[in-house]
Write a protein that holds these residues in place. Structure first.
Motif, PDB file in Angstrom:
ATOM      1  N   LEU A 172      29.280  -4.031 -15.287  1.00 56.18           N
ATOM      2  CA  LEU A 172      28.097  -3.441 -15.101  1.00 56.18           C
ATOM      3  C   LEU A 172      28.048  -2.173 -14.173  1.00 56.18           C
ATOM      4  O   LEU A 172      27.229  -1.226 -14.614  1.00 56.18           O
ATOM      5  CB  LEU A 172      27.018  -4.521 -14.578  1.00 56.18           C
ATOM      6  CG  LEU A 172      26.542  -5.274 -15.803  1.00 56.18           C
ATOM      7  CD1 LEU A 172      25.579  -6.457 -15.325  1.00 56.18           C
ATOM      8  CD2 LEU A 172      25.625  -4.490 -16.786  1.00 56.18           C
ATOM      9  N   GLN A 173      28.518  -2.506 -12.940  1.00 50.31           N
ATOM     10  CA  GLN A 173      28.533  -1.466 -11.944  1.00 50.31           C
ATOM     11  C   GLN A 173      29.383  -0.230 -12.385  1.00 50.31           C
ATOM     12  O   GLN A 173      29.157   1.004 -12.158  1.00 50.31           O
ATOM     13  CB  GLN A 173      29.162  -2.012 -10.604  1.00 50.31           C
ATOM     14  CG  GLN A 173      28.387  -2.906  -9.962  1.00 50.31           C
ATOM     15  CD  GLN A 173      29.006  -3.375  -8.763  1.00 50.31           C
ATOM     16  OE1 GLN A 173      30.148  -3.781  -8.739  1.00 50.31           O
ATOM     17  NE2 GLN A 173      28.127  -3.107  -7.616  1.00 50.31           N
ATOM     18  N   GLU A 174      30.735  -0.446 -13.383  1.00 49.13           N
ATOM     19  CA  GLU A 174      31.273   0.744 -13.799  1.00 49.13           C
ATOM     20  C   GLU A 174      30.484   1.471 -14.722  1.00 49.13           C
ATOM     21  O   GLU A 174      30.272   2.738 -14.655  1.00 49.13           O
ATOM     22  CB  GLU A 174      32.525   0.092 -14.460  1.00 49.13           C
ATOM     23  CG  GLU A 174      33.500   1.077 -14.964  1.00 49.13           C
ATOM     24  CD  GLU A 174      34.610   0.450 -15.642  1.00 49.13           C
ATOM     25  OE1 GLU A 174      35.717   1.335 -15.783  1.00 49.13           O
ATOM     26  OE2 GLU A 174      34.517  -0.764 -15.868  1.00 49.13           O
ATOM     27  N   ILE A 175      29.531   0.803 -15.581  1.00 49.28           N
ATOM     28  CA  ILE A 175      28.846   1.586 -16.623  1.00 49.28           C
ATOM     29  C   ILE A 175      27.787   2.152 -15.763  1.00 49.28           C
ATOM     30  O   ILE A 175      27.583   3.448 -16.147  1.00 49.28           O
ATOM     31  CB  ILE A 175      28.286   0.495 -17.479  1.00 49.28           C
ATOM     32  CG1 ILE A 175      29.211  -0.219 -18.447  1.00 49.28           C
ATOM     33  CG2 ILE A 175      27.323   1.286 -18.551  1.00 49.28           C
ATOM     34  CD1 ILE A 175      28.894  -1.131 -19.474  1.00 49.28           C
ATOM     35  N   LEU A 176      27.060   1.597 -14.948  1.00 50.32           N
ATOM     36  CA  LEU A 176      25.811   2.374 -14.189  1.00 50.32           C
ATOM     37  C   LEU A 176      26.514   3.559 -13.518  1.00 50.32           C
ATOM     38  O   LEU A 176      25.755   4.451 -13.390  1.00 50.32           O
ATOM     39  CB  LEU A 176      25.391   1.325 -13.195  1.00 50.32           C
ATOM     40  CG  LEU A 176      24.615   0.121 -14.200  1.00 50.32           C
ATOM     41  CD1 LEU A 176      24.163  -0.867 -13.208  1.00 50.32           C
ATOM     42  CD2 LEU A 176      23.488   0.714 -14.663  1.00 50.32           C
ATOM     43  N   GLY A 177      27.662   3.300 -13.048  1.00 43.77           N
ATOM     44  CA  GLY A 177      28.325   4.337 -12.185  1.00 43.77           C
ATOM     45  C   GLY A 177      28.617   5.680 -13.289  1.00 43.77           C
ATOM     46  O   GLY A 177      28.327   6.841 -12.805  1.00 43.77           O
ATOM     47  N   GLU A 178      29.143   5.469 -14.403  1.00 46.98           N
ATOM     48  CA  GLU A 178      29.371   6.359 -15.356  1.00 46.98           C
ATOM     49  C   GLU A 178      28.088   7.165 -15.809  1.00 46.98           C
ATOM     50  O   GLU A 178      28.016   8.274 -15.743  1.00 46.98           O
ATOM     51  CB  GLU A 178      29.981   5.826 -16.540  1.00 46.98           C
ATOM     52  CG  GLU A 178      31.233   5.754 -16.553  1.00 46.98           C
ATOM     53  CD  GLU A 178      32.299   5.479 -17.795  1.00 46.98           C
ATOM     54  OE1 GLU A 178      32.127   6.381 -18.659  1.00 46.98           O
ATOM     55  OE2 GLU A 178      32.652   4.379 -18.093  1.00 46.98           O
ATOM     56  N   ILE A 179      26.912   6.268 -16.028  1.00 45.71           N
ATOM     57  CA  ILE A 179      25.611   6.808 -16.283  1.00 45.71           C
ATOM     58  C   ILE A 179      25.047   7.793 -15.220  1.00 45.71           C
ATOM     59  O   ILE A 179      24.704   8.828 -15.459  1.00 45.71           O
ATOM     60  CB  ILE A 179      24.720   5.741 -16.812  1.00 45.71           C
ATOM     61  CG1 ILE A 179      25.162   4.972 -17.862  1.00 45.71           C
ATOM     62  CG2 ILE A 179      23.192   6.096 -16.704  1.00 45.71           C
ATOM     63  CD1 ILE A 179      24.154   3.612 -17.739  1.00 45.71           C
ATOM     64  N   ARG A 180      25.094   7.282 -14.039  1.00 43.76           N
ATOM     65  CA  ARG A 180      24.827   8.083 -12.785  1.00 43.76           C
ATOM     66  C   ARG A 180      25.668   9.448 -12.861  1.00 43.76           C
ATOM     67  O   ARG A 180      25.075  10.680 -12.476  1.00 43.76           O
ATOM     68  CB  ARG A 180      25.009   7.367 -11.576  1.00 43.76           C
ATOM     69  CG  ARG A 180      24.324   8.197 -10.254  1.00 43.76           C
ATOM     70  CD  ARG A 180      24.217   7.243  -9.099  1.00 43.76           C
ATOM     71  NE  ARG A 180      23.055   6.620  -9.052  1.00 43.76           N
ATOM     72  CZ  ARG A 180      22.686   5.700  -8.276  1.00 43.76           C
ATOM     73  NH1 ARG A 180      23.525   5.584  -7.077  1.00 43.76           N
ATOM     74  NH2 ARG A 180      21.404   5.102  -8.412  1.00 43.76           N
ATOM     75  N   GLY A 181      26.752   9.375 -13.021  1.00 44.77           N
ATOM     76  CA  GLY A 181      27.911  10.490 -13.035  1.00 44.77           C
ATOM     77  C   GLY A 181      27.570  11.518 -13.844  1.00 44.77           C
ATOM     78  O   GLY A 181      27.537  12.742 -13.681  1.00 44.77           O
ATOM     79  N   GLN A 182      27.289  10.934 -15.238  1.00 45.90           N
ATOM     80  CA  GLN A 182      27.319  12.259 -16.328  1.00 45.90           C
ATOM     81  C   GLN A 182      26.008  12.236 -16.870  1.00 45.90           C
ATOM     82  O   GLN A 182      25.733  13.336 -17.479  1.00 45.90           O
ATOM     83  CB  GLN A 182      28.093  11.348 -17.673  1.00 45.90           C
ATOM     84  CG  GLN A 182      29.720  11.285 -17.170  1.00 45.90           C
ATOM     85  CD  GLN A 182      30.436  11.328 -18.405  1.00 45.90           C
ATOM     86  OE1 GLN A 182      30.270  12.049 -19.373  1.00 45.90           O
ATOM     87  NE2 GLN A 182      31.339  10.110 -18.429  1.00 45.90           N
ATOM     88  N   LEU A 183      24.989  11.379 -16.508  1.00 41.76           N
ATOM     89  CA  LEU A 183      23.525  11.557 -16.913  1.00 41.76           C
ATOM     90  C   LEU A 183      22.667  11.569 -15.688  1.00 41.76           C
ATOM     91  O   LEU A 183      21.677  10.685 -15.644  1.00 41.76           O
ATOM     92  CB  LEU A 183      23.232  10.183 -17.833  1.00 41.76           C
ATOM     93  CG  LEU A 183      24.129  10.160 -18.923  1.00 41.76           C
ATOM     94  CD1 LEU A 183      23.781   8.975 -19.826  1.00 41.76           C
ATOM     95  CD2 LEU A 183      24.338  11.106 -20.045  1.00 41.76           C
TER      96      LEU A 183
END
Length: 311
Positions: free
Chosen positions: A103-114
């Motif tokens: 979950l943290q990995e996914i949220l990190g990708e969202i924050r970084g790319q979106l």
């Protein structure tokens, strides 16, 4: 219980009607009504519990977490095509059940790319929330998780047991309060008619009392519609379950609302399944809403035609 396509497409919305069809969605995609303008990012297929007798949304689908590459590709797609959408919903019957690191990995990708996304939401059962420590829930909040949608369905433990819901009302109350204590918004779903005619009044009153204890920011009251692929529909066919009629559902809605006290929140009964659409701001709007329901019960307020009710 929200509307969905069954052929792998997402729900149509003003923004993502065509965009999300191109994202790599599998099986049934379900999202809360107020996530209609959100980016729909599927992180899991099916539901981790999938035993509730009233729900046919994921029947025949084996729960699994989607692979990293697929999710990353969809986030990259959203980065190119979903720049006008400020919210994102993690699709999956119980997305919060994913391991904390994932979950943290996914949220990190969202924050970084979106970076323009201001809030991420997900369904989270009491069981899934219970697998997270208090510090882990706060970590999810800090990473962008802003709202968790939790299905209470009923505050009546007998009804919960009959429909094979995981956990009892005390467990759901406890985990819902933990979501709020971690700093995330809590939206709770309840189902009118779930106790049948037999436990209608008990179900409505107990549900209002449990909602009061949970004190969520949002309540979504849906009306039970029997799906042919569910055990509850089979019980109804055998005569073992009697579904309340429109008047019975309205009576439940009135009792439930009357027994619900929120510090400050919205009580919504405007889902496509409901006979009388309501949007009530509590506590200030309760009396006016009760009077509107009374007018409907007396036949002075139009109800939605059965042809236009939908999941």
């Amino acid at each position: 219980m929200e509307s969905s396509f069954r052929d792998g497409r997402s729900i149509s919305t003003r923004f993502d009607r065509y965009k999300d069809i191109l994202m790599q969605h599998e099986g049934t995609i379900i999202r809360p009504p107020n996530e209609g303008s959100s980016i729909l990012l599927q992180v899991a297929v099916g539901c981790s519990h999938n035993k509730c007798t009233f729900c046919g949304a994921y029947k025949g689908e084996r729960f699994r977490i989607k692979d990293r590459e697929t999710v990353s590709q969809d986030i990259a797609y959203a980065a190119r095509h979903c720049r006008d959408q400020r919210r994102l919903f993690l699709c999956g019957g119980d997305a919060l059940v994913l391991p904390q690191a994932r979950l943290q990995e996914i949220l990190g990708e969202i924050r970084g790319q979106l970076p323009w996304v201001t809030r991420v939401g997900a369904y989270g059962s009491a069981k899934a929330v219970g697998l997270k420590s208090d510090s882990q829930l706060m970590e999810l909040r800090d990473a962008g998780m802003g709202i968790v949608y939790m299905g209470l369905e009923s505050g009546d433990d007998e009804t919960l047991a009959r429909v094979c819901k995981h956990g009892n009302s005390e467990a759901i109350i406890h985990q819902g309060l933990r979501i709020k204590q971690a700093g995330m918004r809590l939206s709770v779903t309840v189902l009118l008619g779930l106790g049948g005619v037999e436990r209608s009044s008990i179900h409505a009153r107990a549900t209002g009392q449990v909602l009061t204890r949970m004190d969520p920011q949002h309540v979504g009251a849906l009306t039970l519609m029997l799906m042919e692929n569910t055990p509850l529909h089979a019980q109804w066919q055998r005569g073992d379950f009697e579904l309340p009629d429109a008047q019975g559902m309205l009576t439940e809605l009135r009792t439930m609302l009357e027994c619900t006290t929120l510090t400050r929140g919205l009580f919504l009964a405007n889902h496509a399944s409901n006979y009388l659409p309501l949007k009530v701001r509590l506590p200030s709007g309760k009396q006016a809403a009760l009077e509107q329901i009374d007018r409907a019960l007396a036949g002075h307020e139009p109800l939605k035609d059965e042809r236009f009710r939908a999941l």
